[in-house]
Every structure is written in structure tokens, then in C-alpha cells.
Scaffold this active site. Structure first.
Site, PDB file in Angstrom:
ATOM      1  N   ILE A  17       0.830  -1.206   0.000  1.00 21.58           N
ATOM      2  CA  ILE A  17       0.000   0.000   0.000  1.00 21.58           C
ATOM      3  C   ILE A  17       0.867   1.260   0.000  1.00 21.58           C
ATOM      4  O   ILE A  17       0.587   2.223  -0.717  1.00 21.58           O
ATOM      5  CB  ILE A  17      -0.940  -0.022   1.234  1.00 21.58           C
ATOM      6  CG1 ILE A  17      -1.963  -1.157   1.090  1.00 21.58           C
ATOM      7  CG2 ILE A  17      -1.634   1.309   1.421  1.00 21.58           C
ATOM      8  CD1 ILE A  17      -2.773  -1.438   2.353  1.00 21.58           C
ATOM      9  N   ASN A  89       2.235   4.966   7.321  1.00 25.26           N
ATOM     10  CA  ASN A  89       1.714   3.731   6.707  1.00 25.26           C
ATOM     11  C   ASN A  89       2.415   2.473   7.204  1.00 25.26           C
ATOM     12  O   ASN A  89       1.827   1.391   7.188  1.00 25.26           O
ATOM     13  CB  ASN A  89       1.870   3.831   5.176  1.00 25.26           C
ATOM     14  CG  ASN A  89       1.647   2.498   4.485  1.00 25.26           C
ATOM     15  OD1 ASN A  89       0.519   2.057   4.293  1.00 25.26           O
ATOM     16  ND2 ASN A  89       2.743   1.832   4.116  1.00 25.26           N
ATOM     17  N   TYR A 155      -2.320  -5.946  17.143  1.00 21.93           N
ATOM     18  CA  TYR A 155      -2.533  -5.234  15.873  1.00 21.93           C
ATOM     19  C   TYR A 155      -3.791  -4.363  15.971  1.00 21.93           C
ATOM     20  O   TYR A 155      -3.755  -3.166  15.642  1.00 21.93           O
ATOM     21  CB  TYR A 155      -2.665  -6.243  14.735  1.00 21.93           C
ATOM     22  CG  TYR A 155      -2.858  -5.620  13.372  1.00 21.93           C
ATOM     23  CD1 TYR A 155      -1.783  -5.075  12.680  1.00 21.93           C
ATOM     24  CD2 TYR A 155      -4.116  -5.581  12.768  1.00 21.93           C
ATOM     25  CE1 TYR A 155      -1.958  -4.507  11.418  1.00 21.93           C
ATOM     26  CE2 TYR A 155      -4.295  -5.018  11.516  1.00 21.93           C
ATOM     27  CZ  TYR A 155      -3.214  -4.483  10.840  1.00 21.93           C
ATOM     28  OH  TYR A 155      -3.391  -3.922   9.596  1.00 21.93           O
ATOM     29  N   LYS A 159      -4.123  -0.263  15.827  1.00 15.79           N
ATOM     30  CA  LYS A 159      -4.893   0.421  14.783  1.00 15.79           C
ATOM     31  C   LYS A 159      -6.002   1.285  15.395  1.00 15.79           C
ATOM     32  O   LYS A 159      -6.332   2.351  14.874  1.00 15.79           O
ATOM     33  CB  LYS A 159      -5.463  -0.599  13.790  1.00 15.79           C
ATOM     34  CG  LYS A 159      -4.382  -1.324  12.979  1.00 15.79           C
ATOM     35  CD  LYS A 159      -3.527  -0.340  12.192  1.00 15.79           C
ATOM     36  CE  LYS A 159      -2.521  -1.012  11.285  1.00 15.79           C
ATOM     37  NZ  LYS A 159      -1.709  -0.060  10.517  1.00 15.79           N
ATOM     38  N   THR A 191      -0.854  -7.759  -1.276  1.00 12.23           N
ATOM     39  CA  THR A 191       0.080  -7.230  -0.275  1.00 12.23           C
ATOM     40  C   THR A 191       0.706  -8.396   0.472  1.00 12.23           C
ATOM     41  O   THR A 191       0.064  -9.426   0.686  1.00 12.23           O
ATOM     42  CB  THR A 191      -0.631  -6.317   0.747  1.00 12.23           C
ATOM     43  OG1 THR A 191      -1.687  -7.052   1.370  1.00 12.23           O
ATOM     44  CG2 THR A 191      -1.202  -5.081   0.093  1.00 12.23           C
TER      45      THR A 191
END
Ligand SMILES: NC(=O)c1ccc[n+]([C@@H]2O[C@H](COP(=O)([O-])OP(=O)(O)OC[C@H]3O[C@@H](n4cnc5c(N)ncnc54)[C@H](OP(=O)(O)O)[C@@H]3O)[C@@H](O)[C@H]2O)c1
Length: 260
Positions: A17, A89, A155, A159, A191
């Protein structure tokens, strides 16, 4: 060109990304400072941008470390004078396991790469943005920060933390010409993150890759996974003057998966 003569730092931009955002921003006229830990991928991305007529340089390093953050900001200013856009990112998923099996070291590492890095870079670029009354920060969060998925506590927490950082920063600088937003991608095709996550998740859930794909696609209104280029298109919009009235927001780029 939507980002003509802007200077953008984009972390985690050697592939996936981040690379798609870097290439798209360069096509829109921005000078790009790339970053990741793998020099070969950064060189390839910089070459691709330059061959297409764009401007790019890179800083190799772990963006969770203050020394890399300092180098990034200093390099952007030395090379192009200022930082107009920051895209946080860089991210890692970590191992797919129940939180009872997660070690404190794993937790700290994931939070450092995904959240501490964004705090450090935001803190480093904001004062000059406020002084110039111009700047945009975009945090690449995830629908994992909003929804309930198993086996990804660190994770998901990182986020969700990025979304809180987005809102807080936006509230602090909203009246000083600086906007801060987030994008929440769903499972993005092509990805490395999803390529590694898919097999680990299907094994953990005791289902085949095909069954996992059916479950995932069945949850998405569009019935397909989205692409890095589609995330990049949303990033251009949010970082351009077209989004001049949008700040403190988290926009899902997920084909219709999560609805908050
Ligand atoms: N793929 C998805 O389905 C998906 C969905 C929602 C959100 N996202 C988010 O989108 C972002 C990009 O992910 P992606 O899918 O493009 O993953 P990816 O292909 O694995 O790319 C991650 C990028 O971040 C870099 N990176 C990782 N750790 C770093 C560190 N400590 N310092 C500097 N750079 C680092 C990687 O390079 P090195 O490893 O060489 O450092 C790479 O360039 C992440 O924040 C991810 O959480 C992805």
C-alpha cells in the site's frame, strides 16, 4: 495535478500500500521521501518514480526508532525545504494467535511499529506545519481498529490507537490549517501482509484457504478484495485540497465491510 509541489514523507513505502501511495502521490506532483527497512525495495520504488518523471529519495530504517524519525524529517527539509504531507503507513501484523499466547515483547514491538512511530513522526512535523498553517497527516489504520476479529489483539489495539491519535491531533491543530485523517483498508489484494495473514488465519480457524476466502469475500458488499491503488486513490483525495473540510475522520476503503 492534485499534490503539485507538495513534499510527502511516506513510511513503509518499499512495497504494498505504501508503495502504491508513493507512486500515485508522485504522479500527482509531490516529491516523495520513502522509508522502510529494506533498501532494495526502496531503491526499486524510487527508480520507478524517477523513471516516470517524479521526484523521490529514501531513508532506510526502523520508523519506530527516534533516530530514523529525526533522519526522515531532516532529509525531507534538506532536500525539499519542508514537509507538507505525512503518511504514517508502516505496519506489521505480528503473529496470529490468541491474546493469552501473546508475549509482552510481541505486544510492545507491534505497538511500537504501528503506533509509536506515528506519534513520533506526527510530533516531529506538526510544529512547522502549524507555523506555516499548512499540512496534512494521514494515518493508515485498518478495519481491525473498528471491528472485532480474533487473534490480533496487539494489531487491533495499535490500529484503534491510531484512530484516537488521528482525532486528538486533528482536535489540537484544526484551527491552525492542519488536517489529520485516517484510512481503514479491509483485506487488500496483492500485499505481503495479506499473503502471509491468509494462510496463518485459515490454519488457526481450521478451514481451508478457499473457505477463508469465501468467508472474507462473503462479508464484503462488493464481493471482492480492494487493491493498493484504490487505497492510494483515497489517500490522494484526503491529502489534497479537495478534502479541505475533512479532518479527524477515519474513512473505510473496504468495499463495504465495516459500517462505523
Ligand atoms: N494488506 C492489508 O490487507 C491491510 C489491511 C488494512 C490495513 N493495512 C495497513 O496498511 C499498511 C501497509 O501494509 P501492506 O499491506 O502494504 O503491508 P506490507 O506489504 O507488508 O508493507 C509494509 C511496509 O511497511 C514497512 N515496514 C514494516 N515495519 C517497518 C518498520 N519498523 N519501519 C519502517 N518500515 C516498516 C515494510 O518494509 P520493511 O519490512 O522492509 O521494513 C513495507 O514497506 C500497514 O499499516 C497495514 O497495517 C493493510
Amino acid at each position: 495535478m492534485k499534490l503539485k509541489d507538495r513534499v510527502a514523507i511516506i513510511t513503509g513505502s518499499g512495497r504494498g500500500i505504501g508503495r502504491a501511495i508513493a507512486e500515485r502521490f508522485a504522479r500527482e506532483g509531490a516529491a516523495i521521501l520513502l522509508n522502510s527497512r529494506t533498501e532494495k525495495e526502496l531503491q526499486q520504488t524510487a527508480d520507478a518514480i524517477q523513471q516516470a518523471g517524479g521526484r523521490a529519495a529514501y531513508v532506510v530504517g526502523n520508523v519506530a526508532e527516534a533516530s530514523t524519525v529525526e533522519k526522515l524529517v531532516a532529509t525531507a527539509r534538506k532536500q525539499w525545504g519542508q514537509v507538507d504531507i505525512l503518511v504514517n503507513n508502516a505496519g506489521i501484523y505480528g503473529s496470529v494467535k490468541p491474546l493469552t499466547e501473546l508475549t509482552a515483547q510481541e505486544w510492545d514491538r507491534i505497538l511500537a511499529v504501528n503506533l509509536r512511530s506515528a506519534f513520533l513522526l506526527t510530533r516531529a512535523v506538526l510544529p512547522a506545519m502549524v507555523e506555516r498553517r499548512r499540512g496534512v497527516i494521514l494515518n493508515i489504520s485498518s478495519i481491525s481498529g473498528k471491528h472485532a476479529f480474533p487473534f490480533s489483539a496487539a494489531y487491533a489495539a495499535s490500529k484503534a490507537g491510531l484512530l484516537a491519535l488521528t482525532r486528538t491531533a486533528a482536535a489540537e491543530v484544526g484551527r491552525q490549517g492542519v488536517r489529520v485523517n485516517a484510512l481503514c483498508p479491509g483485506p487488500i489484494a496483492g500485499t505481503r501482509m495479506w499473503d502471509e495473514l491468509g494462510p496463518a488465519l485459515s490454519e488457526k480457524m481450521g478451514i481451508s484457504r478457499e473457505e477463508l476466502e469465501d468467508v472474507v469475500l462473503g462479508s464484503i458488499l462488493q464481493g471482492r478484495r480492494q487493491t493498493p491503488e484504490e487505497v492510494a486513490a483515497a489517500a490522494v483525495f484526503l491529502c489534497s485540497d479537495d478534502a479541505s473540510a475533512i479532518t479527524g475522520q477515519a474513512v473505510n476503503v473496504d468495499g463495504g465491510f465495516v459500517f462505523d
